[in-house]
Design a protein around this motif. Structure first.
Motif, PDB file in Angstrom:
ATOM      1  N   PHE A   1     -43.819 -65.077  -8.613  1.00  0.00           N
ATOM      2  CA  PHE A   1     -43.371 -65.407  -9.964  1.00  0.00           C
ATOM      3  C   PHE A   1     -42.380 -66.563  -9.920  1.00  0.00           C
ATOM      4  O   PHE A   1     -41.498 -66.595  -9.057  1.00  0.00           O
ATOM      5  N   TYR A   2     -42.520 -67.494 -10.858  1.00  0.00           N
ATOM      6  CA  TYR A   2     -41.586 -68.606 -10.990  1.00  0.00           C
ATOM      7  C   TYR A   2     -41.349 -68.840 -12.476  1.00  0.00           C
ATOM      8  O   TYR A   2     -42.284 -68.763 -13.282  1.00  0.00           O
ATOM      9  N   GLN A   3     -40.105 -69.086 -12.837  1.00  0.00           N
ATOM     10  CA  GLN A   3     -39.823 -69.518 -14.200  1.00  0.00           C
ATOM     11  C   GLN A   3     -38.621 -70.442 -14.190  1.00  0.00           C
ATOM     12  O   GLN A   3     -37.817 -70.427 -13.258  1.00  0.00           O
ATOM     13  N   THR A   4     -38.526 -71.237 -15.243  1.00  0.00           N
ATOM     14  CA  THR A   4     -37.508 -72.279 -15.289  1.00  0.00           C
ATOM     15  C   THR A   4     -36.135 -71.788 -15.732  1.00  0.00           C
ATOM     16  O   THR A   4     -35.172 -72.519 -15.609  1.00  0.00           O
ATOM     17  N   GLY A   5     -36.037 -70.590 -16.243  1.00  0.00           N
ATOM     18  CA  GLY A   5     -34.760 -70.056 -16.718  1.00  0.00           C
ATOM     19  C   GLY A   5     -35.014 -68.939 -17.708  1.00  0.00           C
ATOM     20  O   GLY A   5     -36.107 -68.370 -17.757  1.00  0.00           O
ATOM     21  N   GLU A   6     -34.006 -68.639 -18.487  1.00  0.00           N
ATOM     22  CA  GLU A   6     -34.144 -67.591 -19.502  1.00  0.00           C
ATOM     23  C   GLU A   6     -35.083 -68.058 -20.613  1.00  0.00           C
ATOM     24  O   GLU A   6     -35.029 -69.212 -21.024  1.00  0.00           O
ATOM     25  N   PRO A   7     -35.941 -67.148 -21.110  1.00  0.00           N
ATOM     26  CA  PRO A   7     -36.804 -67.518 -22.237  1.00  0.00           C
ATOM     27  C   PRO A   7     -35.963 -67.872 -23.462  1.00  0.00           C
ATOM     28  O   PRO A   7     -34.889 -67.290 -23.675  1.00  0.00           O
ATOM     29  N   PRO A   8     -36.423 -68.818 -24.258  1.00  0.00           N
ATOM     30  CA  PRO A   8     -35.670 -69.182 -25.463  1.00  0.00           C
ATOM     31  C   PRO A   8     -35.617 -68.026 -26.457  1.00  0.00           C
ATOM     32  O   PRO A   8     -36.572 -67.265 -26.584  1.00  0.00           O
ATOM     33  N   ARG A   9     -34.510 -67.909 -27.147  1.00  0.00           N
ATOM     34  CA  ARG A   9     -34.350 -66.864 -28.166  1.00  0.00           C
ATOM     35  C   ARG A   9     -35.250 -67.153 -29.364  1.00  0.00           C
ATOM     36  O   ARG A   9     -35.489 -68.294 -29.716  1.00  0.00           O
ATOM     37  N   GLY A  10     -35.724 -66.065 -29.963  1.00  0.00           N
ATOM     38  CA  GLY A  10     -36.476 -66.182 -31.201  1.00  0.00           C
ATOM     39  C   GLY A  10     -37.947 -66.527 -31.040  1.00  0.00           C
ATOM     40  O   GLY A  10     -38.639 -66.725 -32.031  1.00  0.00           O
ATOM     41  N   ILE A  11     -38.424 -66.621 -29.818  1.00  0.00           N
ATOM     42  CA  ILE A  11     -39.843 -66.916 -29.582  1.00  0.00           C
ATOM     43  C   ILE A  11     -40.465 -65.711 -28.902  1.00  0.00           C
ATOM     44  O   ILE A  11     -39.946 -65.222 -27.892  1.00  0.00           O
ATOM     45  N   TRP A  12     -41.550 -65.229 -29.463  1.00  0.00           N
ATOM     46  CA  TRP A  12     -42.215 -64.068 -28.882  1.00  0.00           C
ATOM     47  C   TRP A  12     -42.963 -64.503 -27.640  1.00  0.00           C
ATOM     48  O   TRP A  12     -43.838 -65.378 -27.688  1.00  0.00           O
ATOM     49  N   ILE A  13     -42.603 -63.913 -26.515  1.00  0.00           N
ATOM     50  CA  ILE A  13     -43.273 -64.182 -25.254  1.00  0.00           C
ATOM     51  C   ILE A  13     -43.756 -62.833 -24.722  1.00  0.00           C
ATOM     52  O   ILE A  13     -42.968 -62.021 -24.253  1.00  0.00           O
ATOM     53  N   PRO A  14     -45.056 -62.569 -24.840  1.00  0.00           N
ATOM     54  CA  PRO A  14     -45.569 -61.257 -24.446  1.00  0.00           C
ATOM     55  C   PRO A  14     -45.512 -61.044 -22.942  1.00  0.00           C
ATOM     56  O   PRO A  14     -45.455 -61.989 -22.159  1.00  0.00           O
ATOM     57  N   ASP A  15     -45.543 -59.785 -22.570  1.00  0.00           N
ATOM     58  CA  ASP A  15     -45.671 -59.411 -21.171  1.00  0.00           C
ATOM     59  C   ASP A  15     -46.955 -60.041 -20.628  1.00  0.00           C
ATOM     60  O   ASP A  15     -47.928 -60.212 -21.366  1.00  0.00           O
ATOM     61  N   GLN A  16     -46.973 -60.360 -19.349  1.00  0.00           N
ATOM     62  CA  GLN A  16     -48.167 -60.993 -18.799  1.00  0.00           C
ATOM     63  C   GLN A  16     -49.350 -60.042 -18.728  1.00  0.00           C
ATOM     64  O   GLN A  16     -50.493 -60.482 -18.601  1.00  0.00           O
ATOM     65  N   GLY A  17     -49.123 -58.752 -18.801  1.00  0.00           N
ATOM     66  CA  GLY A  17     -50.208 -57.796 -18.949  1.00  0.00           C
ATOM     67  C   GLY A  17     -51.054 -57.557 -17.714  1.00  0.00           C
ATOM     68  O   GLY A  17     -52.139 -56.993 -17.816  1.00  0.00           O
ATOM     69  N   VAL A  18     -50.593 -57.982 -16.561  1.00  0.00           N
ATOM     70  CA  VAL A  18     -51.364 -57.772 -15.341  1.00  0.00           C
ATOM     71  C   VAL A  18     -50.721 -56.624 -14.567  1.00  0.00           C
ATOM     72  O   VAL A  18     -49.561 -56.712 -14.180  1.00  0.00           O
ATOM     73  N   GLN A  19     -51.475 -55.567 -14.379  1.00  0.00           N
ATOM     74  CA  GLN A  19     -50.950 -54.416 -13.641  1.00  0.00           C
ATOM     75  C   GLN A  19     -50.836 -54.741 -12.159  1.00  0.00           C
ATOM     76  O   GLN A  19     -51.604 -55.537 -11.625  1.00  0.00           O
ATOM     77  N   GLY A  20     -49.873 -54.092 -11.519  1.00  0.00           N
ATOM     78  CA  GLY A  20     -49.791 -54.203 -10.074  1.00  0.00           C
ATOM     79  C   GLY A  20     -51.065 -53.696  -9.430  1.00  0.00           C
ATOM     80  O   GLY A  20     -51.780 -52.864  -9.993  1.00  0.00           O
ATOM     81  N   TYR A  21     -51.364 -54.178  -8.242  1.00  0.00           N
ATOM     82  CA  TYR A  21     -52.599 -53.806  -7.566  1.00  0.00           C
ATOM     83  C   TYR A  21     -52.618 -52.306  -7.264  1.00  0.00           C
ATOM     84  O   TYR A  21     -51.655 -51.764  -6.738  1.00  0.00           O
ATOM     85  N   ARG A  22     -53.723 -51.655  -7.605  1.00  0.00           N
ATOM     86  CA  ARG A  22     -53.829 -50.206  -7.415  1.00  0.00           C
ATOM     87  C   ARG A  22     -54.963 -49.820  -6.477  1.00  0.00           C
ATOM     88  O   ARG A  22     -55.247 -48.647  -6.320  1.00  0.00           O
ATOM     89  N   GLY A  23     -55.665 -50.751  -5.932  1.00  0.00           N
ATOM     90  CA  GLY A  23     -56.804 -50.392  -5.080  1.00  0.00           C
ATOM     91  C   GLY A  23     -57.933 -49.821  -5.917  1.00  0.00           C
ATOM     92  O   GLY A  23     -58.126 -50.187  -7.053  1.00  0.00           O
ATOM     93  N   ARG A  24     -58.626 -48.869  -5.358  1.00  0.00           N
ATOM     94  CA  ARG A  24     -59.780 -48.293  -6.050  1.00  0.00           C
ATOM     95  C   ARG A  24     -59.389 -47.201  -7.044  1.00  0.00           C
ATOM     96  O   ARG A  24     -60.217 -46.762  -7.808  1.00  0.00           O
ATOM     97  N   GLY A  25     -58.173 -46.726  -6.998  1.00  0.00           N
ATOM     98  CA  GLY A  25     -57.781 -45.580  -7.807  1.00  0.00           C
ATOM     99  C   GLY A  25     -57.397 -45.900  -9.130  1.00  0.00           C
ATOM    100  O   GLY A  25     -57.215 -45.954 -10.129  1.00  0.00           O
TER     101      GLY A  25
END
Length: 154
Positions: A130-154
């Protein structure tokens, strides 16, 4: 908005070969017609590929790129070609992910940017970068990236 903001694009609307390397890839930008308005843009590359720099074996990742534009937008075909240029490029997961983020920051000077590189396992270990340039700006909706951690076959 007028068409002349697109006049300097060299890849859109024409056949364009995949660049041989990320260094050769041309990232193009266009003026942001909504400059001064806070909003987020997301690009997802679920089939990103690169090569292990030591073994030459392919590595696969799901990339999620979020940015809050300033004066510039990235032209999406040039972004696709830039990401595709990693296909035959040897670099560790960390280097690929951070290099993409830094190149976009250099090209766009965004208000804010983050990239999540969710790498599929090799040798039994997934690596998320993960890389980001700093704190997200206030007042702008930035959703979660929505990618689950790797779980294998389960």
């Amino acid at each position: 908005m007028t068409q002349d903001i697109y006049q300097n694009l060299t890849q859109l609307g024409a056949p364009t070969d995949l660049p041989k390397s990320p260094e050769e890839a041309v990232l193009e930008r266009v003026p942001n017609p909504q400059a001064g308005t806070g909003y987020a843009v997301r690009f997802v590359a679920p089939e990103f590929t690169s090569l292990c720099p030591l073994t030459g074996q392919p590595d696969f990742a799901h990339l999620v790129l979020d940015y809050v534009p300033g004066d510039w937008l990235v032209e999406s075909k040039s972004l696709k070609l830039f990401l595709g240029s990693f296909r035959n490029h040897g670099a560790f997961h960390e280097d690929c992910t951070v290099s993409i983020g830094l190149r976009l920051v250099e090209t766009l000077s965004p208000t804010w940017l983050r990239i999540g590189g969710y790498w599929y396992p090799r040798g039994g270990i997934p690596i998320d970068v993960f890389y980001q340039t700093g704190e997200p700006p206030r007042g702008i909706w930035i959703p979660d990236q929505g990618v689950q951690g790797y779980r294998g076959r389960g």
